[in-house]
Design a protein around this motif. Structure first.
Motif, PDB file in Angstrom:
ATOM      1  N   ARG A 113      12.107  11.918  -4.086  1.00  0.00           N
ATOM      2  CA  ARG A 113      11.379  11.135  -5.097  1.00  0.00           C
ATOM      3  C   ARG A 113      10.624   9.998  -4.415  1.00  0.00           C
ATOM      4  N   ILE A 114       9.573  10.387  -3.694  1.00  0.00           N
ATOM      5  CA  ILE A 114       8.700   9.446  -2.999  1.00  0.00           C
ATOM      6  C   ILE A 114       7.283   9.773  -3.445  1.00  0.00           C
ATOM      7  N   GLY A 115       6.665   8.872  -4.201  1.00  0.00           N
ATOM      8  CA  GLY A 115       5.369   9.150  -4.804  1.00  0.00           C
ATOM      9  C   GLY A 115       4.224   8.391  -4.149  1.00  0.00           C
ATOM     10  N   ARG A 116       3.192   9.134  -3.786  1.00  0.00           N
ATOM     11  CA  ARG A 116       1.986   8.556  -3.209  1.00  0.00           C
ATOM     12  C   ARG A 116       1.096   8.010  -4.330  1.00  0.00           C
ATOM     13  N   HIS A 117       0.161   7.172  -3.991  1.00  0.00           N
ATOM     14  CA  HIS A 117      -0.792   6.555  -4.916  1.00  0.00           C
ATOM     15  C   HIS A 117      -0.104   5.601  -5.898  1.00  0.00           C
ATOM     16  N   GLY A 118       1.079   5.111  -5.523  1.00  0.00           N
ATOM     17  CA  GLY A 118       1.785   4.159  -6.362  1.00  0.00           C
ATOM     18  C   GLY A 118       2.350   4.739  -7.639  1.00  0.00           C
ATOM     19  N   GLU A 119       2.451   6.061  -7.700  1.00  0.00           N
ATOM     20  CA  GLU A 119       2.908   6.695  -8.932  1.00  0.00           C
ATOM     21  C   GLU A 119       4.019   7.703  -8.679  1.00  0.00           C
ATOM     22  N   ILE A 120       4.781   7.893  -9.721  1.00  0.00           N
ATOM     23  CA  ILE A 120       5.781   8.955  -9.736  1.00  0.00           C
ATOM     24  C   ILE A 120       5.894   9.404 -11.195  1.00  0.00           C
ATOM     25  N   GLY A 121       6.267  10.627 -11.426  1.00  0.00           N
ATOM     26  CA  GLY A 121       6.337  11.145 -12.795  1.00  0.00           C
ATOM     27  C   GLY A 121       7.240  10.320 -13.695  1.00  0.00           C
ATOM     28  N   GLN A 122       6.816  10.150 -14.950  1.00  0.00           N
ATOM     29  CA  GLN A 122       7.595   9.370 -15.917  1.00  0.00           C
ATOM     30  C   GLN A 122       8.992   9.936 -16.145  1.00  0.00           C
ATOM     31  N   ASP A 123       9.148  11.240 -15.939  1.00  0.00           N
ATOM     32  CA  ASP A 123      10.438  11.863 -16.181  1.00  0.00           C
ATOM     33  C   ASP A 123      11.305  11.958 -14.929  1.00  0.00           C
ATOM     34  N   GLU A 124      10.833  11.380 -13.814  1.00  0.00           N
ATOM     35  CA  GLU A 124      11.623  11.423 -12.572  1.00  0.00           C
ATOM     36  C   GLU A 124      12.897  10.602 -12.720  1.00  0.00           C
ATOM     37  N   GLN A 125      13.925  11.086 -12.061  1.00  0.00           N
ATOM     38  CA  GLN A 125      15.185  10.351 -12.023  1.00  0.00           C
ATOM     39  C   GLN A 125      14.994   9.072 -11.211  1.00  0.00           C
ATOM     40  N   ARG A 126      15.869   8.146 -11.426  1.00  0.00           N
ATOM     41  CA  ARG A 126      15.884   6.917 -10.646  1.00  0.00           C
ATOM     42  C   ARG A 126      17.046   6.996  -9.692  1.00  0.00           C
ATOM     43  N   PRO A 127      16.989   6.422  -8.540  1.00  0.00           N
ATOM     44  CA  PRO A 127      15.956   5.578  -7.939  1.00  0.00           C
ATOM     45  C   PRO A 127      14.823   6.410  -7.334  1.00  0.00           C
ATOM     46  N   TYR A 128      13.744   5.697  -6.940  1.00  0.00           N
ATOM     47  CA  TYR A 128      12.619   6.353  -6.300  1.00  0.00           C
ATOM     48  C   TYR A 128      11.807   5.340  -5.504  1.00  0.00           C
ATOM     49  N   ILE A 129      10.824   5.858  -4.768  1.00  0.00           N
ATOM     50  CA  ILE A 129       9.922   5.032  -3.955  1.00  0.00           C
ATOM     51  C   ILE A 129       8.494   5.416  -4.321  1.00  0.00           C
ATOM     52  N   THR A 130       7.629   4.416  -4.437  1.00  0.00           N
ATOM     53  CA  THR A 130       6.197   4.673  -4.569  1.00  0.00           C
ATOM     54  C   THR A 130       5.484   3.957  -3.434  1.00  0.00           C
ATOM     55  N   TRP A 131       4.327   4.490  -3.049  1.00  0.00           N
ATOM     56  CA  TRP A 131       3.557   3.819  -1.999  1.00  0.00           C
ATOM     57  C   TRP A 131       2.070   4.048  -2.221  1.00  0.00           C
ATOM     58  N   SER A 132       1.279   3.110  -1.701  1.00  0.00           N
ATOM     59  CA  SER A 132      -0.176   3.214  -1.783  1.00  0.00           C
ATOM     60  C   SER A 132      -0.800   2.415  -0.642  1.00  0.00           C
ATOM     61  N   ILE A 133      -2.017   2.789  -0.314  1.00  0.00           N
ATOM     62  CA  ILE A 133      -2.747   2.083   0.739  1.00  0.00           C
ATOM     63  C   ILE A 133      -3.347   0.814   0.147  1.00  0.00           C
ATOM     64  N   VAL A 134      -3.128  -0.313   0.828  1.00  0.00           N
ATOM     65  CA  VAL A 134      -3.676  -1.593   0.407  1.00  0.00           C
ATOM     66  C   VAL A 134      -5.071  -1.772   1.005  1.00  0.00           C
ATOM     67  N   ILE A 135      -5.168  -1.567   2.307  1.00  0.00           N
ATOM     68  CA  ILE A 135      -6.440  -1.711   3.002  1.00  0.00           C
ATOM     69  C   ILE A 135      -6.390  -0.905   4.293  1.00  0.00           C
ATOM     70  N   GLY A 136      -7.518  -0.362   4.659  1.00  0.00           N
ATOM     71  CA  GLY A 136      -7.624   0.373   5.915  1.00  0.00           C
ATOM     72  C   GLY A 136      -8.876  -0.061   6.662  1.00  0.00           C
ATOM     73  N   ASN A 137      -8.717  -0.363   7.921  1.00  0.00           N
ATOM     74  CA  ASN A 137      -9.843  -0.780   8.747  1.00  0.00           C
ATOM     75  C   ASN A 137      -9.892   0.032  10.030  1.00  0.00           C
ATOM     76  N   PRO A 138     -11.069   0.541  10.387  1.00  0.00           N
ATOM     77  CA  PRO A 138     -11.191   1.233  11.664  1.00  0.00           C
ATOM     78  C   PRO A 138     -11.231   0.220  12.800  1.00  0.00           C
ATOM     79  N   HIS A 139     -10.779   0.643  13.952  1.00  0.00           N
ATOM     80  CA  HIS A 139     -10.931  -0.173  15.163  1.00  0.00           C
ATOM     81  C   HIS A 139     -12.293   0.172  15.759  1.00  0.00           C
ATOM     82  N   ASP A 140     -13.318  -0.552  15.302  1.00  0.00           N
ATOM     83  CA  ASP A 140     -14.685  -0.288  15.731  1.00  0.00           C
ATOM     84  C   ASP A 140     -14.879  -0.589  17.212  1.00  0.00           C
ATOM     85  N   GLN A 141     -15.790   0.150  17.800  1.00  0.00           N
ATOM     86  CA  GLN A 141     -16.171  -0.080  19.197  1.00  0.00           C
ATOM     87  C   GLN A 141     -17.655   0.236  19.353  1.00  0.00           C
ATOM     88  N   ILE A 142     -18.264  -0.347  20.327  1.00  0.00           N
ATOM     89  CA  ILE A 142     -19.700  -0.180  20.540  1.00  0.00           C
ATOM     90  C   ILE A 142     -20.040   1.178  21.130  1.00  0.00           C
TER      91      ILE A 142
END
Length: 117
Positions: free
Chosen positions: A21-50
């Protein structure tokens, strides 16, 4: 840009508490049992180079542990933190509260991933 969050936190200790019960995009099904984990990306930055395209990305991820009990959410958060530490990902607790709607306890961990392209 798409860090291996699921793979990183899916340790035997975490699985013993939440199974799959680990849900991506900060979501998990409403009918999922508890406990669970949700996760989502806050920010992503490339390591730019010339000299060419970026060779890696820096991504901050919000990982939320949800549990019906205060002690349970603390144990789950400790196991998630241990998994992140073992994989070498910098992390910090950013929220620790009880959700007024669901009445579940929540510990939010922000973790930094550097991934090669």
């Amino acid at each position: 840009m798409f860090p291996p969050v699921y793979k990183t936190i899916r340790t035997p200790e975490v699985i013993a508490i939440v199974a799959d019960r680990i849900g991506r995009h900060g979501e998990i099904g409403q009918d999922e049992q508890r406990p669970y984990i949700t996760w989502s990306i806050v920010i992503g930055n490339p390591h730019d180079q010339i000299s060419g395209a970026p060779c890696s990305d820096f991504t901050s991820v919000d990982i939320n542990c949800w549990h019906p009990t205060d002690g349970g959410v603390e144990q789950l958060a400790l196991e998630v933190r241990a998994a992140l530490d073992a994989a070498g990902h910098h992390n910090r607790v950013r929220v620790n509260l009880r959700d007024p709607e669901t009445r579940l306890y929540r510990v939010g961990i922000e973790a930094d991933f550097i991934t090669q392209r």
